[in-house]
Design a protein around this motif. Structure first.
Motif, PDB file in Angstrom:
ATOM      1  N   ALA A  22      55.155 -38.040 -22.424  1.00 40.23           N
ATOM      2  CA  ALA A  22      56.393 -38.036 -23.212  1.00 40.23           C
ATOM      3  C   ALA A  22      56.157 -38.642 -24.591  1.00 40.23           C
ATOM      4  O   ALA A  22      56.682 -38.147 -25.595  1.00 40.23           O
ATOM      5  N   LEU A  23      55.361 -39.707 -24.664  1.00 40.48           N
ATOM      6  CA  LEU A  23      55.046 -40.312 -25.959  1.00 40.48           C
ATOM      7  C   LEU A  23      54.252 -39.344 -26.832  1.00 40.48           C
ATOM      8  O   LEU A  23      54.511 -39.219 -28.036  1.00 40.48           O
ATOM      9  N   LEU A  24      53.291 -38.651 -26.220  1.00 39.01           N
ATOM     10  CA  LEU A  24      52.483 -37.688 -26.970  1.00 39.01           C
ATOM     11  C   LEU A  24      53.350 -36.553 -27.495  1.00 39.01           C
ATOM     12  O   LEU A  24      53.229 -36.145 -28.663  1.00 39.01           O
ATOM     13  N   ASP A  25      54.243 -36.032 -26.655  1.00 42.77           N
ATOM     14  CA  ASP A  25      55.117 -34.933 -27.083  1.00 42.77           C
ATOM     15  C   ASP A  25      56.080 -35.380 -28.181  1.00 42.77           C
ATOM     16  O   ASP A  25      56.367 -34.615 -29.118  1.00 42.77           O
ATOM     17  N   THR A  26      56.603 -36.600 -28.065  1.00 38.49           N
ATOM     18  CA  THR A  26      57.487 -37.123 -29.115  1.00 38.49           C
ATOM     19  C   THR A  26      56.737 -37.239 -30.430  1.00 38.49           C
ATOM     20  O   THR A  26      57.258 -36.900 -31.495  1.00 38.49           O
ATOM     21  N   PHE A  27      55.502 -37.712 -30.352  1.00 42.17           N
ATOM     22  CA  PHE A  27      54.637 -37.824 -31.528  1.00 42.17           C
ATOM     23  C   PHE A  27      54.486 -36.469 -32.209  1.00 42.17           C
ATOM     24  O   PHE A  27      54.616 -36.340 -33.424  1.00 42.17           O
ATOM     25  N   PHE A  28      54.258 -35.430 -31.395  1.00 45.31           N
ATOM     26  CA  PHE A  28      54.070 -34.097 -31.950  1.00 45.31           C
ATOM     27  C   PHE A  28      55.361 -33.537 -32.545  1.00 45.31           C
ATOM     28  O   PHE A  28      55.337 -32.814 -33.547  1.00 45.31           O
ATOM     29  N   CYS A  29      56.501 -33.861 -31.928  1.00 47.90           N
ATOM     30  CA  CYS A  29      57.785 -33.311 -32.388  1.00 47.90           C
ATOM     31  C   CYS A  29      58.208 -33.849 -33.751  1.00 47.90           C
ATOM     32  O   CYS A  29      59.165 -33.336 -34.340  1.00 47.90           O
ATOM     33  N   LEU A  30      57.521 -34.858 -34.269  1.00 45.58           N
ATOM     34  CA  LEU A  30      57.900 -35.446 -35.541  1.00 45.58           C
ATOM     35  C   LEU A  30      57.322 -34.709 -36.750  1.00 45.58           C
ATOM     36  O   LEU A  30      57.668 -35.044 -37.890  1.00 45.58           O
ATOM     37  N   ILE A  31      56.455 -33.717 -36.538  1.00 45.93           N
ATOM     38  CA  ILE A  31      55.738 -33.141 -37.671  1.00 45.93           C
ATOM     39  C   ILE A  31      56.462 -32.044 -38.449  1.00 45.93           C
ATOM     40  O   ILE A  31      56.039 -31.738 -39.560  1.00 45.93           O
ATOM     41  N   PRO A  32      57.532 -31.375 -37.952  1.00 46.44           N
ATOM     42  CA  PRO A  32      58.112 -30.270 -38.721  1.00 46.44           C
ATOM     43  C   PRO A  32      58.510 -30.602 -40.155  1.00 46.44           C
ATOM     44  O   PRO A  32      58.282 -29.767 -41.045  1.00 46.44           O
ATOM     45  N   PRO A  33      59.115 -31.767 -40.456  1.00 46.23           N
ATOM     46  CA  PRO A  33      59.426 -32.042 -41.873  1.00 46.23           C
ATOM     47  C   PRO A  33      58.191 -32.051 -42.767  1.00 46.23           C
ATOM     48  O   PRO A  33      58.211 -31.500 -43.875  1.00 46.23           O
ATOM     49  N   LEU A  34      57.100 -32.662 -42.274  1.00 47.63           N
ATOM     50  CA  LEU A  34      55.866 -32.665 -43.058  1.00 47.63           C
ATOM     51  C   LEU A  34      55.308 -31.260 -43.189  1.00 47.63           C
ATOM     52  O   LEU A  34      54.820 -30.860 -44.255  1.00 47.63           O
TER      53      LEU A  34
END
Length: 210
Positions: A82-94
C-alpha cells in the motif's frame, strides 16, 4: 489498491528532452501536437489512477492500523504494498508538468525512478502469496515461524531489490534493461499462479479425486 498498472517502458517515460529544428528544446506535448489525444488519454488515465488509488491505499493503511490487534501474518507485506502504491500514485502532477511544460531532462530521471519502484510491486504480491501458501499447505512450519522476524527481513529484501531496480532504471543506459521487467513480471505471475493453484487444490481436495 493500485487501480491502473502501466509499464512505463512503452510510453513517454524513457524519452529525453527533445530539440526542435530551430535548435530550441520542445516539450513532449509540442512534439506530439499532431496526435494530442494519445497524451490526453494517457494523462487522463494517470489522474484517474491518482484520484482512485490514493484514497484506496490510505483506506487500506487505516484498516491495517485499526485492526492491529487482529492482524494477519501477511499484513506487513500488504502495508508495504500500500505504501509503494501510494508512492506511485503521487507522480501524475509531475508527469503532467514534464510532458506539457518542462523541457529539462532531469525530471525524466525522477519519473523513471518512480516507475522503477512501481515495476517491482509484484515482489510484495508474491510475498503475500507465499505467506498464504505456507499457512494452507505447511501449517506446522507456518506456526513455528509465525512470530519470527523473517517477514520483516523479506519485506526489507523486497525493498532492497526494488530500490536497486529503480536506480538502474533511473540511469537508463543499461542495454536490454527492459527485459528485466519482462522476466520479473513473468516470474512473479508464474509463482503466484503456482501458490494459488496449490492453495485451491488444498481447499477443494475432492476435485482431484473425481
Amino acid at each position: 489498491m493500485e487501480v491502473l498498472y502501466i509499464n512505463s517502458s512503452v510510453l513517454f517515460i524513457h524519452k529525453p528532452a527533445n530539440t526542435s529544428a530551430g535548435g530550441g528544446d520542445i516539450t513532449v506535448y509540442q512534439q506530439c501536437r499532431d496526435m494530442p489525444a494519445v497524451i490526453l488519454f494517457y494523462l487522463g488515465m494517470q489522474f484517474i489512477n491518482m484520484f482512485l488509488g490514493i484514497p484506496t491505499n490510505l483506506m487500506v493503511l487505516w484498516l491495517l492500523h485499526k485492526n492491529k490487534g487482529d492482524s494477519s501474518s501477511s499484513d506487513i507485506f500488504i502495508l508495504h504494498l500500500a505504501l509503494l502504491d501510494t508512492f506511485f500514485c503521487l507522480i501524475p502532477p509531475l508527469e503532467l508538468a514534464n510532458i506539457v511544460y518542462l523541457t529539462t531532462s532531469s525530471t525524466w530521471y525522477v519519473l523513471r525512478f518512480f516507475y522503477g519502484v512501481k515495476d517491482c510491486s509484484p515482489l510484495f504480491l508474491s510475498c503475500i502469496c507465499m505467506d498464504r501458501y505456507m499457512a494452507v499447505l505447511h501449517p506446522i512450519t507456518f506456526t513455528e515461524l509465525k512470530d519470527r522476524g523473517h517477514r520483516a527481513v523479506g519485506a526489507a529484501a523486497a525493498w532492497l531489490v526494488t530500490l536497486a531496480y529503480a536506480v538502474a532504471k533511473c540511469v537508463g543506459n543499461i542495454p536490454n534493461f527492459e527485459k528485466a521487467f519482462t522476466v520479473l513480471i513473468l516470474a512473479a505471475f508464474a509463482f503466484m499462479l503456482f501458490c494459488n493453484g496449490l492453495q485451491d487444490g488444498a481447499h477443494h481436495p475432492g476435485h482431484h479425486r473425481r
